[in-house]
Design an enzyme around this catalytic site. Structure first.
Site, PDB file in Angstrom:
ATOM      1  N   ASP A 196      10.931   4.648  -9.906  1.00  0.00           N
ATOM      2  CA  ASP A 196      10.337   4.856 -11.284  1.00  0.00           C
ATOM      3  C   ASP A 196      11.221   6.330 -11.293  1.00  0.00           C
ATOM      4  O   ASP A 196      11.817   6.553 -12.634  1.00  0.00           O
ATOM      5  CB  ASP A 196       8.904   5.252 -11.400  1.00  0.00           C
ATOM      6  N   SER A 248       0.869  -1.204   0.040  1.00  0.00           N
ATOM      7  CA  SER A 248       0.122  -0.027  -0.168  1.00  0.00           C
ATOM      8  C   SER A 248       0.808   1.267  -0.114  1.00  0.00           C
ATOM      9  O   SER A 248       1.682   1.550  -0.954  1.00  0.00           O
ATOM     10  CB  SER A 248      -0.869  -0.001   1.284  1.00  0.00           C
ATOM     11  N   LYS A 305      -0.508  -4.284  -3.407  1.00  0.00           N
ATOM     12  CA  LYS A 305      -1.798  -3.689  -3.031  1.00  0.00           C
ATOM     13  C   LYS A 305      -1.881  -2.278  -3.380  1.00  0.00           C
ATOM     14  O   LYS A 305      -1.760  -1.069  -2.768  1.00  0.00           O
ATOM     15  CB  LYS A 305      -1.967  -3.437  -1.216  1.00  0.00           C
TER      16      LYS A 305
END
Length: 531
Positions: free
Chosen positions: A433, A422, A447
């Protein structure tokens, strides 16, 4: 095809191995279900679905395990049972209607009213199969009569069309009246089973929250709660202590990581179920609980622990793990309201000790508040999108941007594992990224959804609903995919033992790999800066 010649169907070896693996998963799950070990069955199916997310049979088993698990938790919760005793049929229907309205307004996808009504009925059937539910709710009739009732209403449901919220309420009211007439079940109890079943049907993260559970959720967000100050996991029909919170009553009373709770207030955990035993550990501030513990070597001892308010720090184990290279370390256990203040304090503490590189450990971090995760990522990212959320309604669509002000430039390593979930995946995904640091460990949980907590106006209860999906800066959906590390470290899970230092590199191959990454990064910087 010529007579007597049979076509030969060749099944790929990968498909056969998948079917065999899933069959083994289901067999193990059935064994847990037969012993009513619902929390373990739930965890078992959740783990399997990380590898086989497209398997509808596993999703169905997960949903039914959740229904059983939620049922036992609800009816062992005094805040729920006391409320239910006072609730009229009309009040219960108002609760159901409000919950359906919130689903219609906030849930990430357009709900299927037919499915929500069906799941409500399935939930009632599971409740009626429970001896505890039937005893507490004073259900009349033997097993045959209860089964006959369930079969009859399920047949009626198959020919009933449910197209909207009003019709879903009508189904619940009709079944409630029939259950009262034939089984003596109070209508409010029936309607609340429809309510819980409807929310449970949405996905594995949405759920109905009793008053007590709602208070627990808000306590976690605030970073404090009343209890013993321990984190538990079911293991071998006992409760394993996986963490003892610093400064809590458990630590003061002598409970240690690696201990197992075998008895609670004189009742053996193996005889009452781990779920019920865990609930027995809860209680009001100032009350006491007696526990019998087993050391890792099997030695037993008995303790009486008084429950009190525990302040939970989400930033722990702040230290220099390599003073020579100036490598700092801290562990983020969750993302709560106090996280960014604690995180700032930890960064300055390490800075004063000569930090030149930082390792942030979010292994085992189940998540928490999305804004807190964004703020932590923003400490290291100067520009770009940290995370994007997309919901069914445009008001759930956000792009959270980084800000240059207050950014720390230290080289960064982030540790993740299969329990990183999460909000912690938002942080790790942004660092990965945007190439702001190196992510080390194992693929995270996956999640990739945002949950909202909604209190009900009609009662002291609430719902947790998935309101949006989130995406990393590269546009990658985290849901069912997770964050993939730059450096993969294969590890075998080991039981936590007394005195074990989880930041000791010799015992932690992931930390060992992270230290090597941090050292190499610092050496590269030195070589570049050398004339």
């Amino acid at each position: 095809m010529p007579r007597g010649v049979w076509a030969q169907v060749v099944i790929p070896a990968e498909a056969l191995s998948t079917e065999t693996a899933v069959a083994e998963v289901i067999q193990r799950g059935q064994a847990l279900e037969s012993q009513h070990r619902w929390s373990e069955a739930l965890a078992h199916y959740e783990e399997a679905l990380r590898d086989y997310p497209e398997r509808s049979d596993l999703w169905e088993r997960l949903t039914r395990a959740r229904m059983h698990y939620d049922l036992s938790r609800r009816h062992e919760d005094h805040s729920f049972t006391g409320w239910l005793r006072q609730l009229s049929e009309r009040e219960a229907l108002d609760v159901y209607s409000e919950v359906l309205r919130k689903i219609e307004s906030y849930y990430v996808k357009q709900p299927s009213w037919q499915e929500l009504a069906q799941r409500g009925l399935d939930n009632l059937e599971i409740a009626l199969a429970s001896a505890t539910f039937r005893r507490v709710q004073q259900v009349q009739g033997q097993d045959d009569a209860v089964r006959a009732f369930c079969d009859r209403v399920q047949r009626r449901m198959k020919v009933t069309k449910v197209n909207n919220q009003r019709e879903a309420c009508e189904v619940a009211a009709t079944v409630a009246r029939l259950a009262e007439q034939e089984l003596g079940l109070r209508p409010a109890a029936t309607v609340l089973e429809f309510t819980s079943g409807a929310v449970c049907a949405l996905d594995q993260y949405s759920c109905f929250l009793t008053g007590g559970q709602l208070d627990e959720v808000f306590s976690q967000i605030e970073g404090n709660f009343v209890g013993l100050g321990i984190e538990l996991r079911a293991q071998d029909k006992m409760l394993l202590i996986v963490n003892v919170l610093p400064g809590g009553p458990a630590e003061a009373g002598g409970i240690r990581k690696g201990d197992r709770i075998a008895e609670v207030d004189g009742q053996t955990v193996s005889q009452i179920s781990t779920d019920e035993a865990a609930d027995m550990l809860k209680g009001p501030e100032g009350s006491a609980v007696d526990v019998m513990l087993l050391d890792p070597d099997g030695t037993s001892r008995r303790l009486r622990i008084v429950r009190r308010r525990v302040e939970v720090s989400s930033v722990q184990d702040v230290k220099m793990v390599d003073a020579q290279y100036g490598i700092g370390y801290l562990r983020l256990t969750s993302f709560q309201k106090t996280t960014i203040r604690e995180f700032d304090d930890a960064l300055w503490q390490l800075h004063r000790q000569g930090m030149k590189s930082l390792i942030v450990d979010v292994r085992g971090n189940p998540g928490g508040l999305l804004p807190a995760a964004v703020e932590v990522a923003d400490k290291f990212v100067t520009s770009g999108t940290i995370v994007s959320t997309r919901g069914r309604n445009s008001h759930e669509d956000f792009d959270y941007q980084a800000h240059a002000f207050g950014t720390w430039q230290v080289p960064l390593v982030v540790l993740i594992d299969g329990d990183t979930a999460s909000a912690s995946e938002i942080f790790a995904g942004a660092i990965h990224d945007l190439r702001r640091g190196t992510v080390v460990g194992q693929r995270s949980y996956g999640k990739g959804s945002v949950q909202g907590i909604f209190s009900l106006n009609t009662s002291k209860a609430g719902v947790r609903l998935t309101t949006a999906k989130f995406y990393s800066p590269g546009g990658h959906a985290i849901s069912h995919n997770g964050v993939y590390p730059d450096v993969v470290v294969r590890t075998a899970k080991k039981p936590v033992t007394e005195g074990q230092d989880r930041t000791a590199a010799s015992e932690d191959p992931t930390l060992t790999a992270a230290l090597q990454v941090a050292r190499n990064s610092l050496l590269s910087q030195r070589q570049v800066s050398t004339p």
